[in-house]
Design an enzyme around this catalytic site. Structure first.
Site, PDB file in Angstrom:
ATOM      1  N   GLU A  55       0.816  -1.214   0.000  1.00 46.41           N
ATOM      2  CA  GLU A  55       0.000   0.000   0.000  1.00 46.41           C
ATOM      3  C   GLU A  55       0.853   1.269   0.000  1.00 46.41           C
ATOM      4  O   GLU A  55       0.519   2.254  -0.667  1.00 46.41           O
ATOM      5  CB  GLU A  55      -0.952  -0.008   1.192  1.00 46.41           C
ATOM      6  CG  GLU A  55      -2.121  -0.973   1.058  1.00 46.41           C
ATOM      7  CD  GLU A  55      -1.724  -2.428   1.293  1.00 46.41           C
ATOM      8  OE1 GLU A  55      -2.510  -3.330   0.932  1.00 46.41           O
ATOM      9  OE2 GLU A  55      -0.628  -2.655   1.852  1.00 46.41           O
ATOM     10  N   HIS A 124     -10.683  -6.047   8.278  1.00 47.71           N
ATOM     11  CA  HIS A 124     -11.540  -5.949   7.095  1.00 47.71           C
ATOM     12  C   HIS A 124     -12.829  -5.172   7.368  1.00 47.71           C
ATOM     13  O   HIS A 124     -13.721  -5.146   6.519  1.00 47.71           O
ATOM     14  CB  HIS A 124     -11.899  -7.346   6.578  1.00 47.71           C
ATOM     15  CG  HIS A 124     -10.761  -8.089   5.968  1.00 47.71           C
ATOM     16  ND1 HIS A 124      -9.688  -8.523   6.700  1.00 47.71           N
ATOM     17  CD2 HIS A 124     -10.527  -8.478   4.689  1.00 47.71           C
ATOM     18  CE1 HIS A 124      -8.844  -9.162   5.914  1.00 47.71           C
ATOM     19  NE2 HIS A 124      -9.324  -9.143   4.682  1.00 47.71           N
TER      20      HIS A 124
END
Length: 327
Positions: A55, A124
């Site tokens: 990321e 998540h």
């Protein structure tokens, strides 16, 4: 909503050859939620780029591309995966325009599927939007409907500033009418005021309720239930967390005298805290009860077997409504 975002991305890719999508598995797979389905096939791997699982590298590369005149749109696969890129976003992306005294524009969009309600594992189901709203130099928005998702993603990409685009993943499959042939307003006022304007979805006279992203649907349900009990709730979809449309909220509270703010993120130091403080300052003589906040608890997001107790559900919202009406 997922298809609406896909359509908005497609329009942006067609409109501007400098728009580039980047992210993990966004190519042939179409992303884990299939939001980018078919885009690499139609626009090629140079414009819809499957990136390594890194990321910080994704956002760092996007910053370099923006410096070179491109408009990168990064997908963070899940909300909890954004933290490896936190330094790039808050220390670089948010500050480069200021640091260069306006010479550098940073038209970077970071798409973040966020929130709970899908029975996922750890990392998540996070709601980290307040961390980025607290950082000057970033715009932070979140659609709650398919129609807004289609419009707002195009406006975010056209913005000259970095935009964190938080997509409520539990609403990806919610349906709504979208005019795919409509021309989206990309004027300067639309990219500044319009993108960040709150919308009143339901008018009411007793309590103002405010939310964004995944909680707006819950507020509309709460308004239906409250109406059966003789109470009139006004429902405001903020749509933007930074900047916040305090004028719209204040105008409503001046009429109702009561405010309940709802978000999935932990209540402690969340967006609701800023709203409560500002509205208390601006509407002190109109308020008939303290501003109440409903949200996640000050704990890590729980295992999926317990997320229903963690999330601000219908019962918790209605309980807050009852409490402000009791004053």
């Amino acid at each position: 909503m997922a298809r609406a975002i896909n359509a908005g991305l497609r329009r942006a890719l067609e409109r501007d050859p400098k728009v580039v999508l980047m992210g993990e598995d966004i190519g042939p797979l179409g992303g884990v939620f299939r939001v980018t389905d078919g885009l690499q096939k139609d626009f090629g791997p140079q414009r819809v780029v499957d990136t390594p699982l890194a990321e910080s590298g994704i956002v760092g590369t996007a910053i370099g591309l923006a410096m070179a005149g491109y408009r990168p749109v990064c997908e963070i696969q899940f909300d909890g995966f954004i933290f490896p890129a936190y330094d790039q976003i808050t220390a670089q992306l948010a500050k480069l325009t200021y640091r260069s005294q306006g010479d550098l524009s940073m038209p970077v969009v970071i798409r973040v599927p966020f929130g709970g309600g899908i029975g996922a594992v750890e990392h998540h189901s996070e709601s980290p939007e307040a961390l980025f709203a607290h950082t000057p130099g970033l715009r932070v928005v979140s659609p709650s409907t398919a129609g807004d998702a289609f419009t707002m993603i195009q406006q975010a990409i056209a913005s000259p500033d970095p935009v964190l685009f938080f997509e409520p993943k539990a609403r990806y499959w919610d349906k709504g009418e979208v005019d795919l042939d409509a021309d989206v307003d990309l004027s300067e006022s639309a990219l500044t005021t319009g993108l960040h304007a709150a919308h009143t979805l339901r008018e009411g006279s007793d309590v103002t309720t405010v939310g964004y992203g995944p909680t707006v649907k819950t507020l509309l349900k709460a308004a239906d239930v409250a109406a059966q009990e003789g109470h009139s709730l006004e429902v405001i979809d903020l749509r933007s967390i930074s900047p916040l449309d305090f004028d719209a909220v204040a105008a409503s509270v001046e009429r109702t005298g009561r405010l309940v703010v709802v978000h999935e993120a932990p209540v402690f130091l969340g967006a609701g805290a800023e709203i409560a403080a500002r509205i208390t300052e601006r509407c002190f003589y109109s308020l008939q009860a303290p501003v109440l906040r409903v949200g996640g608890f000050h704990t890590p997001y729980p295992a999926n077997t317990h997320e229903e107790e963690y999330l601000p559900n219908l019962d918790r919202v209605l309980d807050a409504v009852d409490r402000v009406l009791a004053y």
